[in-house]
Design an enzyme around this catalytic site. Structure first.
Site, short mmCIF file in Angstrom:
data_model
loop_
_atom_site.label_atom_id
_atom_site.label_comp_id
_atom_site.label_asym_id
_atom_site.label_seq_id
_atom_site.Cartn_x
_atom_site.Cartn_y
_atom_site.Cartn_z
N ASP A 41 0.97 -1.26 0.04
CA ASP A 41 -0.02 0.14 -0.08
C ASP A 41 0.88 1.24 0.00
O ASP A 41 1.37 1.77 1.06
CB ASP A 41 -0.80 -0.03 1.31
CG ASP A 41 -2.14 0.83 1.04
OD1 ASP A 41 -1.85 2.19 0.54
OD2 ASP A 41 -3.21 0.55 1.24
N GLU A 43 1.98 5.19 -0.48
CA GLU A 43 1.81 6.46 -0.01
C GLU A 43 2.44 7.35 -0.95
O GLU A 43 3.67 7.39 -1.29
CB GLU A 43 2.04 6.81 1.39
CG GLU A 43 1.20 6.02 2.44
CD GLU A 43 -0.36 6.18 2.04
OE1 GLU A 43 -0.70 7.43 1.78
OE2 GLU A 43 -0.84 5.31 2.67
N HIS A 213 -3.97 6.01 6.22
CA HIS A 213 -3.26 6.56 5.12
C HIS A 213 -1.98 6.61 5.80
O HIS A 213 -1.01 7.19 5.05
CB HIS A 213 -3.58 8.00 4.86
CG HIS A 213 -4.90 7.89 4.53
ND1 HIS A 213 -5.51 7.40 3.10
CD2 HIS A 213 -6.01 8.77 5.07
CE1 HIS A 213 -6.74 7.78 2.76
NE2 HIS A 213 -7.27 8.34 4.21
N ASP A 218 -1.68 0.77 6.67
CA ASP A 218 -2.87 0.31 5.64
C ASP A 218 -2.41 -1.35 5.19
O ASP A 218 -3.30 -2.08 4.94
CB ASP A 218 -2.77 1.43 4.61
CG ASP A 218 -3.55 2.54 4.97
OD1 ASP A 218 -4.26 2.69 5.87
OD2 ASP A 218 -3.36 3.54 4.19
N CYS A 597 -7.88 20.70 -42.34
CA CYS A 597 -9.11 20.51 -41.40
C CYS A 597 -10.24 21.68 -41.61
O CYS A 597 -9.65 22.73 -42.18
CB CYS A 597 -8.71 20.24 -40.19
SG CYS A 597 -7.97 21.38 -39.08
N CYS A 599 -10.76 23.68 -39.26
CA CYS A 599 -10.16 24.96 -38.57
C CYS A 599 -9.14 25.69 -39.43
O CYS A 599 -8.66 26.49 -38.72
CB CYS A 599 -9.75 24.51 -37.11
SG CYS A 599 -8.44 23.41 -36.74
#
Length: 691
Positions: A41, A43, A213, A218, A597, A599
């Site tokens: 896990d 952090e 946390h 955890d 294109c 535009c």
């Protein structure tokens, strides 16, 4: 009590499971695939400033080793990682994770952390005799114990570590490519969606221990949840893997890729046999002979047997590649001109072919080198591909012309790609013919009227032979070949010889470069090394003319309204009129200008990369991405194949056929003839420059 018991039986309520104090009591109800689980896990850096940060870095790397038989945590690993991209932690991050700035400052970079983690893995592998395996569907019965990684979600190993290693160009350990997503397993096993790790623990009756946390806490709580699920009968299986799927397990993708490869090989064979440079008409587009041999070998070894047999019947390519020197010792003249450039002029000039005999064939001269004569002429070989289907008419013409055309040259001289400014020649382009004028004293006029046989690679071409209007004496005459000896008077006003070709009307191939289409016109350079006399006993080397008839004659002033023209008075036309650049189908060479294109920007050329029916297809889209800020994509999209069809249909007569008169101060006009440039022969502008 009866109501509560009935509710439990119906599943409306369940008995609350109270975890033991040590959390390790109890046994697994089912046999597990993995003997050990390593729970991870991470952090990482985080912010709460409302901005979207694309790069998160690991700041704590924890791992715990869980024994699936006893539920005990046998070993732990923890390391603080020093972030490199964002070395200063935010206040929100320190408050959420409880990690201080000093801890990450004293930490190690991710590269060293991964090395330490691998050492820890190697240590427990030796102690526990464990291995990492993926795709296991049955429990292991050997002494080796299997192990897998467990995370609460796919974010730890699938997002955070994966992309950070890619950004920092770090080699991630291979065993971290497969893991068990405990959240997805929990949702599937208990049939309800958990509200975070702490919520999942509360639902199964386990109280979260430690600080939320915190990476190590955890990991410990995730291990407790995994053990609870194992005791409830959940079998842990690999849910996610980043390893590539073996090709043998995906037959559809394998078959599709093989079909794509076969189509590419087929197209490569067709291009290499029919002339790879037939669309590259400029003489500078000469293919390396080694590349040519390689392309031929690809075609010869193509797995498409039907295509190979068809090519072998029509052109005998395979035999000509291996037996050029042994079977055809006459063709030893070497040149670097590509096969396509030797093959394409057969539409216009028969001098590119050599007659060898009644049952002999022509072959490729793949081993070739370049040799240059002067600065304007190029010495090339006249060897062309094999032609099997030769009519009796052409063979009779071959035997008739043997006494006179026996000593025809094995090589021809071609004008350079762009003649010098002082070259005394002109190339007026007409709608019906092409003329090139040079100084000459005496010329032979050969009038050939051979039928043009139909051929699949060249198309059907029917032309009308042009008649000669000059005073001549017959030197040799056969049913299909007539040779005249034309002597011109030394008129100070005219010293011109023209070489006319009928108009090429085939739309299958593009026009050959004007400088490459007239190998016989050499000005004052003689074609024969030994003069105009020929040795009738020498072997014949003039090939059957598989093309439209043509006429070589001397042009004299025969009309009163046609002023004499001196070759010195003719100016060299601009290169834009003398060269026919390949503008008719620019996409044939693979260099197609992307369209504009909606535009107003130049579109972007992309290729479909995902496996599917459109795999490998080219398309054009707006260069502005969908997720670029302060810019809006116009949504332009078009397949290249569709664009090619539109451009082919748009090539309708867009230029008016105006007359062009070439004159000089010494000449009034040329027989009052205006050279009409048709829309077919007119130059095309780039798509962005068209009206």
């Amino acid at each position: 009590m009866a109501t509560k018991r009935l509710a439990r039986q119906l599943g409306l309520i369940r008995r609350k499971s109270i975890a033991p104090a040590n959390g390790n009591l109890g046994r697994s109800k089912s046999k597990q695939l993995f003997d050990y689980l390593i729970v991870i896990d991470f952090e990482s850096t985080c912010w709460n400033d409302g901005k979207h940060h694309h790069s998160q870095e690991i700041i704590e790397f924890p791992a715990v080793l869980l024994n699936t038989s006893t539920g005990q945590i046998d070993s732990e690993f923890q390391a603080y990682v020093q972030p490199q991209e964002h070395p200063i932690l935010s206040e929100f991050c320190m408050e959420l994770t409880g990690i201080k700035q000093a801890q990450v400052d004293e930490g190690v970079p991710l590269k060293i952390c991964l090395s330490q983690f691998c050492k820890w893995i190697h240590k427990i592998q030796q102690q526990k005799n464990i291995i990492f395996a993926t795709g296991i569907s049955e429990p292991s019965a050997s002494e080796v114990k299997l192990c897998a990684f467990v995370t609460w979600s796919d974010w730890d190993l699938g997002v955070c570590l994966e992309y950070e290693c890619k950004r920092k160009q770090l080699l991630k350990p291979v065993f971290l490519n497969s893991w068990i997503d405990l959240r997805a397993t929990y949702k599937l096993f208990y049939r309800r969606k958990p509200k975070g790790l702490s919520g999942a623990l509360q639902e199964v009756g386990i109280e979260f221990s430690g600080r939320e946390h915190s990476g190590l806490d955890d990991s410990r709580n995730t291990a407790l949840l995994a053990w609870k699920m194992i005791r409830d009968g959940c079998v842990m299986k690999i849910t996610r893997s980043l390893n590539k799927v073996p090709t043998k397990k995906n037959f559809s993708i394998l078959a599709r890729n093989l079909n794509t490869i076969q189509v590419e090989e087929m197209s490569a064979c067709n291009i290499s046999i029919q002339g790879p440079s037939i669309y590259n008409k400029e003489p500078k587009n000469i293919i390396n002979p080694h590349e040519k041999v390689q392309m031929k070998s690809i075609c010869a070894n193509s797995p498409i047997k039907a295509q190979q047999d068809q090519l072998q019947v029509k052109n005998n390519i395979k035999a000509s590649l291996h037996n050029v020197k042994s079977s055809l010792p006459l063709f030893n003249t070497k040149s670097s001109t590509s096969v396509g450039q030797l093959q394409s002029p057969t539409l216009n000039s028969p001098i590119y072919m050599q007659k060898q005999g009644k049952n002999e064939h022509l072959a490729f001269n793949t081993k070739s080198k370049a040799s240059t004569v002067g600065s304007e002429l190029v010495l090339v070989s006249t060897t062309v591909p094999t032609v099997h289907h030769v009519s009796d008419l052409e063979m009779s013409s071959t035997l008739d012309c043997l006494p006179v055309l026996a000593d025809w040259e094995d090589v021809v001289l071609l004008p350079a790609s762009q003649p010098e400014e002082n070259v005394d020649c002109t190339v007026p382009i007409s709608d019906s013919d092409l003329e090139i004028s040079f100084n000459s004293g005496e010329r032979l006029m050969v009038l050939k009227e051979l039928e043009m046989s139909s051929h699949e690679n060249f198309g059907d071409i029917e032309e009308t032979p042009q008649k000669s209007e000059t005073s001549k004496s017959i030197v040799y005459k056969s049913p299909h070949t007539t040779i005249y000896n034309v002597k011109e008077a030394k008129d100070p006003g005219s010293d011109i010889s023209a070489f006319k070709l009928p108009e090429h009307k085939s739309s299958t191939f593009n026009r050959v470069n004007a400088n490459m289409s007239h190998p016989l016109v050499l000005g004052k350079h003689p074609l024969l090394s030994g003069g105009t006399k020929r040795n009738p006993c020498s072997p014949q080397a003039f090939p059957p003319a598989k093309k439209q008839p043509f006429t070589i004659h001397e042009e004299k002033p025969t009309s009163s309204d046609c002023s004499p023209v001196r070759s010195s008075s003719w100016r060299r036309l601009p290169s834009i009129l003398t060269s026919t650049v390949n503008l008719q189908e620019p996409w044939k060479s693979g260099k197609m200008t992307p369209p504009l294109c909606k535009c107003g920007r130049r579109s972007k050329r992309l290729v479909v990369s995902n496996n599917g029916p459109n795999h490998g297809k080219v398309f054009y889209c707006c260069p502005i991405g969908k997720y670029q800020e302060n810019r809006k994509c116009c949504g332009y999209f078009k397949w290249e194949q569709t664009l090619q069809k539109e451009r082919a249909n748009s090539m309708v007569p867009s230029h008016s056929t105006g007359g062009l008169t070439f004159s000089s101060p010494e000449t009034s006009h040329i027989c009052d003839r205006n050279l009409s440039i048709s829309t077919k022969n007119s130059l095309r502008l780039r798509p962005s420059m068209r009206n």
